[in-house]
Design a protein around this motif. Sequence first.
Motif, PDB file in Angstrom:
ATOM      1  N   HIS A 143       0.788  -1.235   0.000  1.00 50.08           N
ATOM      2  CA  HIS A 143       0.000   0.000   0.000  1.00 50.08           C
ATOM      3  C   HIS A 143       0.822   1.289   0.000  1.00 50.08           C
ATOM      4  O   HIS A 143       0.516   2.209  -0.764  1.00 50.08           O
ATOM      5  CB  HIS A 143      -0.948  -0.001   1.200  1.00 50.08           C
ATOM      6  N   ARG A 144       1.852   1.352   0.837  1.00 53.57           N
ATOM      7  CA  ARG A 144       2.551   2.623   0.994  1.00 53.57           C
ATOM      8  C   ARG A 144       3.544   2.903  -0.136  1.00 53.57           C
ATOM      9  O   ARG A 144       3.629   4.030  -0.624  1.00 53.57           O
ATOM     10  CB  ARG A 144       3.254   2.666   2.354  1.00 53.57           C
ATOM     11  N   ILE A 145       4.297   1.874  -0.552  1.00 50.84           N
ATOM     12  CA  ILE A 145       5.199   2.099  -1.685  1.00 50.84           C
ATOM     13  C   ILE A 145       4.429   2.547  -2.915  1.00 50.84           C
ATOM     14  O   ILE A 145       4.790   3.564  -3.542  1.00 50.84           O
ATOM     15  CB  ILE A 145       6.065   0.855  -1.971  1.00 50.84           C
ATOM     16  N   PRO A 146       3.348   1.857  -3.313  1.00 49.69           N
ATOM     17  CA  PRO A 146       2.600   2.337  -4.484  1.00 49.69           C
ATOM     18  C   PRO A 146       2.044   3.751  -4.314  1.00 49.69           C
ATOM     19  O   PRO A 146       2.038   4.541  -5.272  1.00 49.69           O
ATOM     20  CB  PRO A 146       1.475   1.309  -4.623  1.00 49.69           C
ATOM     21  N   LYS A 147       1.594   4.075  -3.106  1.00 51.73           N
ATOM     22  CA  LYS A 147       1.017   5.412  -2.905  1.00 51.73           C
ATOM     23  C   LYS A 147       2.075   6.501  -3.064  1.00 51.73           C
ATOM     24  O   LYS A 147       1.864   7.497  -3.775  1.00 51.73           O
ATOM     25  CB  LYS A 147       0.366   5.499  -1.524  1.00 51.73           C
ATOM     26  N   PHE A 148       3.218   6.325  -2.415  1.00 49.27           N
ATOM     27  CA  PHE A 148       4.276   7.325  -2.518  1.00 49.27           C
ATOM     28  C   PHE A 148       4.845   7.379  -3.929  1.00 49.27           C
ATOM     29  O   PHE A 148       5.009   8.463  -4.513  1.00 49.27           O
ATOM     30  CB  PHE A 148       5.403   7.015  -1.522  1.00 49.27           C
ATOM     31  N   MET A 149       5.173   6.225  -4.483  1.00 51.19           N
ATOM     32  CA  MET A 149       5.858   6.207  -5.772  1.00 51.19           C
ATOM     33  C   MET A 149       4.951   6.666  -6.915  1.00 51.19           C
ATOM     34  O   MET A 149       5.415   7.302  -7.860  1.00 51.19           O
ATOM     35  CB  MET A 149       6.434   4.818  -6.049  1.00 51.19           C
ATOM     36  N   SER A 150       3.675   6.357  -6.832  1.00 55.13           N
ATOM     37  CA  SER A 150       2.746   6.876  -7.842  1.00 55.13           C
ATOM     38  C   SER A 150       2.691   8.397  -7.792  1.00 55.13           C
ATOM     39  O   SER A 150       2.613   9.071  -8.831  1.00 55.13           O
ATOM     40  CB  SER A 150       1.350   6.291  -7.628  1.00 55.13           C
TER      41      SER A 150
END
Length: 245
Positions: A143-150
């Motif tokens: 959840h957090r990696i995709p949110k930040f990286m997106s």
Amino acid sequence: MSLELYYWDGLQGRGEFVRLALEEARADYVEVVRGKSSEGLGTAAMMALMKSRDEPYPPFAPPFLKDGDLVIAQTANILFYLSPRLNLAPSVESLRYVANGLQLTIADMVTEAHDTHHPLASGLNYEDQKDAAKLRAHDFIDHRIPKFMSYFERVLKQNPAGDTFMVGDALSYVDLSMFQLIDGLLYAFPRALKRFGEHYPRLAALHDAVLVRPNIAAYLESGRRIEHNEACVFRHYPELDKAAT
């Protein structure tokens, strides 16, 4: 007078974001603790500054920077101060606040990456919180990696000056910090980020472009660069890594 950088010996940590800017600019600096911790001289000097009762506004924790009599704490604050002096700030003044906001967002993600292996308490050993760490790390991956990286990928894509740099039309300290963030995550979670370049092509291109910049490449190959290790912010524990969903 040389700039003096204070950070723990043997760790990239948050100090690495400052080192990359100094190295890219080929700045005249010394890292006070490095090479002296065996005698306690460098570490003692750092701790003395942090605990000083006479020093006005002593820093709470490293990294901090001394420029003459001025002591500057906190990674983003140090970089905000240094960047105009190192020619690593956006040339448009209003964009310097955009850069600082992005740097602070990077700092948020660094904290979350740290908390994957220390989710309960920083004072506990990793081995004392492994079950909680596994839950936290897998949530971070899903959840957090995709949110930040997106978000960061979108910032690159929507940069009015083009998608080569995070802010404006020239390299800034934010690009160097983004390189370090991605590099740390690739080390910590190689399975989860196996397809990083497919999902975030602009960020992957930025990482690779910084990697081959002459001053950065020379630094990475030198003895000044500390290797990633399991005492640092970004740690590779196989049991915490997983393929992304």
